[in-house]
Write a protein that holds these residues in place. Structure first.
Motif, short mmCIF file in Angstrom:
data_model
loop_
_atom_site.label_atom_id
_atom_site.label_comp_id
_atom_site.label_asym_id
_atom_site.label_seq_id
_atom_site.Cartn_x
_atom_site.Cartn_y
_atom_site.Cartn_z
N ARG A 122 3.07 -8.31 1.47
CA ARG A 122 2.95 -7.36 0.35
C ARG A 122 1.90 -6.32 0.70
NH1 ARG A 122 2.52 -8.94 -5.40
NH2 ARG A 122 3.45 -6.87 -5.53
N PRO A 123 1.67 -5.33 -0.16
CA PRO A 123 0.75 -4.23 0.18
C PRO A 123 -0.65 -4.70 0.60
CG PRO A 123 2.01 -3.66 -1.76
CD PRO A 123 2.37 -5.08 -1.44
N VAL A 124 -1.20 -4.01 1.59
CA VAL A 124 -2.57 -4.24 2.05
C VAL A 124 -3.48 -3.30 1.27
CG1 VAL A 124 -4.15 -4.18 4.01
CG2 VAL A 124 -1.77 -4.92 4.34
N VAL A 125 -4.43 -3.86 0.53
CA VAL A 125 -5.24 -3.06 -0.38
C VAL A 125 -6.70 -2.92 0.03
CG1 VAL A 125 -3.75 -3.41 -2.38
CG2 VAL A 125 -5.53 -5.09 -1.86
N PHE A 144 -11.81 -4.53 6.07
CA PHE A 144 -13.27 -4.56 6.25
C PHE A 144 -13.59 -4.98 7.67
CE2 PHE A 144 -17.43 -6.48 6.27
CZ PHE A 144 -18.19 -5.73 5.38
N TYR A 145 -14.42 -4.20 8.36
CA TYR A 145 -14.87 -4.55 9.71
C TYR A 145 -16.23 -5.24 9.65
CZ TYR A 145 -11.46 -1.75 12.36
OH TYR A 145 -10.31 -1.26 12.94
N SER A 146 -16.40 -6.25 10.50
CA SER A 146 -17.72 -6.83 10.69
C SER A 146 -18.54 -5.91 11.59
CB SER A 146 -17.61 -8.20 11.35
OG SER A 146 -17.33 -8.06 12.74
N PRO A 147 -19.86 -6.05 11.59
CA PRO A 147 -20.64 -5.41 12.65
C PRO A 147 -20.27 -6.02 14.00
CG PRO A 147 -22.06 -6.13 10.83
CD PRO A 147 -20.71 -6.75 10.62
N ILE A 148 -20.74 -5.41 15.08
CA ILE A 148 -20.50 -5.96 16.41
C ILE A 148 -21.36 -7.21 16.58
CG2 ILE A 148 -20.69 -5.53 18.88
CD1 ILE A 148 -20.26 -2.53 18.19
N THR A 149 -20.73 -8.32 16.96
CA THR A 149 -21.41 -9.60 17.15
C THR A 149 -21.34 -9.98 18.63
OG1 THR A 149 -19.50 -11.08 16.96
CG2 THR A 149 -20.45 -10.24 14.89
N PRO A 150 -22.02 -11.04 19.05
CA PRO A 150 -21.88 -11.49 20.45
C PRO A 150 -20.45 -11.82 20.86
CG PRO A 150 -23.80 -12.50 19.44
CD PRO A 150 -23.08 -11.79 18.34
N ASP A 151 -19.60 -12.10 19.87
CA ASP A 151 -18.20 -12.42 20.15
C ASP A 151 -17.26 -11.24 19.92
OD1 ASP A 151 -18.70 -15.18 20.76
OD2 ASP A 151 -19.02 -15.50 18.62
N GLY A 152 -17.82 -10.04 19.79
CA GLY A 152 -17.00 -8.87 19.49
C GLY A 152 -17.09 -8.54 18.01
N PHE A 153 -16.13 -7.76 17.51
CA PHE A 153 -16.12 -7.46 16.08
C PHE A 153 -14.76 -7.82 15.49
CE2 PHE A 153 -14.87 -3.59 18.29
CZ PHE A 153 -13.82 -3.08 17.55
N PHE A 154 -14.74 -8.01 14.18
CA PHE A 154 -13.59 -8.59 13.52
C PHE A 154 -13.16 -7.75 12.32
CE2 PHE A 154 -15.96 -11.79 15.76
CZ PHE A 154 -14.97 -12.46 16.46
N LEU A 155 -11.89 -7.91 11.96
CA LEU A 155 -11.30 -7.17 10.85
C LEU A 155 -10.68 -8.16 9.88
CD1 LEU A 155 -10.31 -4.38 9.67
CD2 LEU A 155 -8.24 -4.71 11.03
N VAL A 156 -11.06 -8.06 8.61
CA VAL A 156 -10.45 -8.91 7.59
C VAL A 156 -9.71 -8.01 6.62
CG1 VAL A 156 -12.49 -8.95 6.07
CG2 VAL A 156 -10.86 -10.84 6.01
N SER A 157 -8.57 -8.49 6.13
CA SER A 157 -7.72 -7.67 5.26
C SER A 157 -7.36 -8.43 3.99
CB SER A 157 -6.43 -7.26 6.00
OG SER A 157 -5.75 -8.40 6.49
N GLU A 164 0.75 0.35 1.48
CA GLU A 164 1.74 -0.24 0.59
C GLU A 164 2.87 -0.90 1.39
OE1 GLU A 164 3.40 -1.00 -3.30
OE2 GLU A 164 1.44 -0.23 -2.73
N ASP A 165 3.07 -0.46 2.65
CA ASP A 165 4.17 -1.01 3.45
C ASP A 165 3.86 -2.39 4.02
OD1 ASP A 165 2.50 -0.63 5.67
OD2 ASP A 165 3.55 1.16 6.38
N GLY A 166 2.65 -2.93 3.74
CA GLY A 166 2.31 -4.29 4.17
C GLY A 166 1.75 -4.39 5.57
N THR A 167 1.58 -3.26 6.26
CA THR A 167 1.05 -3.30 7.62
C THR A 167 -0.37 -2.74 7.67
OG1 THR A 167 1.80 -1.10 8.30
CG2 THR A 167 3.35 -2.93 8.58
N ILE A 168 -1.09 -3.17 8.71
CA ILE A 168 -2.36 -2.57 9.09
C ILE A 168 -2.10 -1.84 10.40
CG2 ILE A 168 -4.76 -3.01 9.78
CD1 ILE A 168 -4.34 -5.77 8.28
#
Length: 351
Positions: A17-20, A23-36, A290-294
């Motif tokens: 369903r739509p992605v609303v 959020f990106y994390s700061p850069i960490t020792p393991d890289g950075f991450f994206l949560v949706s 709204e198309d459900g993709t990032i």
């Protein structure tokens, strides 16, 4: 086309369903991450650079409107229409705690020191939960005049900013006193508010306008009219020389921060864009629709060679090549995942 870059994004499937919110994390020792966050009730965690799916947080029973990671990317939080905000272990995916509310929760944010979680929503109440004592009653500060849409911390957790779904303006709370001390006036409801990485600016999107405010003195620094109603805007974090905006016309536009001139336009989404955010290093940015993709778009160096290769020669940058190589390696398994979704599956495809 000489001035405007066209880049092929990494397309991240997985939400139904739509992605609303993204959020990106700061850069960490393991890289950075994206949560949706998505209306499908399942926040997802991805590698911020490649878009590769890492895991899905399962437990909400309603649309998830907001999500965030703490600065170490060890914990995630989500705000949902099921009248709860949840705290998650970002390494295992386990639910650590569920904070019950009396109405829809629209926004959540970790404090900079990671000890507190701020929530807001349809109750018009801002609550501060102590994550060291999650079962303790939260602290409630002065009520918002309207239903809360966005919230953020600034000034080393001394100030909270928030906007409402049903009225214009951004309100600023003094955390020490718990009272509203200032309002940044806008004509339309502010649908996106971001504090810049260096703490200098507050970027807001209201209606068809993107504004930049001094985060310390709260004066209006710049205001630019957009070609359409925009729902989200984000300032490039490293140099601060450009910003992105996305909205109802389904395009993600890139603008010069100093002049407001449009310098890029990225097309690919098949529905309105609800959220855009730059990665912590500014080398890419994500959009949710709204198309459900990032979609993760490469920023790329601002030289003529890059513009030409991006625009038409079908020669991706080396970073994109590497990412696409990893993605192509996973495509056969992705088709399997659409049927039974094994837990170790990557959920990214190249467009």
């Amino acid at each position: 086309m000489d001035k405007k870059k066209v880049v092929a994004p990494l397309v991240c499937h997985g939400h139904s369903r739509p992605v609303v919110d993204v959020f990106y994390s700061p850069i960490t020792p393991d890289g950075f991450f994206l949560v949706s966050a998505s209306k499908d009730s399942t926040p997802m965690l991805r590698n911020g650079e490649t878009g590769d799916w890492i895991g899905t947080f399962q437990g909400h029973k309603g649309a998830v409107w907001s999500c965030c990671l703490d600065k170490h990317a060890l914990r995630a939080a989500s705000a949902s229409a099921d009248f709860s905000a949840k705290l998650w272990d970002a390494l295992t995916g386990d639910e650590l705690h569920s904070f019950e509310h009396k109405h829809i929760v629209r926004a959540c944010a970790f404090s900079e020191d990671t000890h507190l979680l701020l929530t807001g929503g349809m109750e018009k109440v801002l609550r501060i939960f102590d994550l060291n004592r999650p079962d303790a009653p939260p602290r409630e500060i002065e009520k918002s005049p309207g239903s809360v849409r966005t919230i953020a911390w600034l000034h080393s957790d001394q100030t909270i900013l928030g906007s409402c779904t049903d009225m214009g303006g951004v309100r600023l709370w003094d955390v020490r006193t718990g009272t509203i001390v200032r309002t940044l006036e806008t004509k339309s409801s502010v649908t996106s508010a971001e504090v810049s990485q260096d703490g200098r600016y507050i970027t807001t999107a209201d209606g068809s306008t993107v504004k930049f405010w001094d985060a310390n003195h709260f004066g209006l620094v710049k205001s630019y009219n957009m070609p359409c109603v925009v729902e989200s805007a984000s300032l490039e974090p490293k140099y601060g020389n450009k910003f992105i905006a996305g909205g109802e016309d389904m395009w993600i536009r890139v603008f010069d921060f100093h002049t407001g001139a449009e310098v890029g336009c990225n097309k690919g989404h098949h529905g309105p864009v609800h959220c855009v955010r730059f990665s912590p290093g500014g080398e890419s940015y994500a959009s949710g629709s709204e198309d459900g993709t990032i979609r993760i778009w490469q920023t790329g160096p601002s030289n003529n060679t890059e513009q030409e290769t991006s625009a038409g020669a079908n020669v991706p940058t080396q970073d994109v090549k590497n990412a696409m190589h990893d993605v192509i390696h996973q495509i056969e398994n992705v088709h399997i995942a659409e049927e039974d979704k094994p837990t170790n599956q990557k959920a990214t495809e190249a467009d």
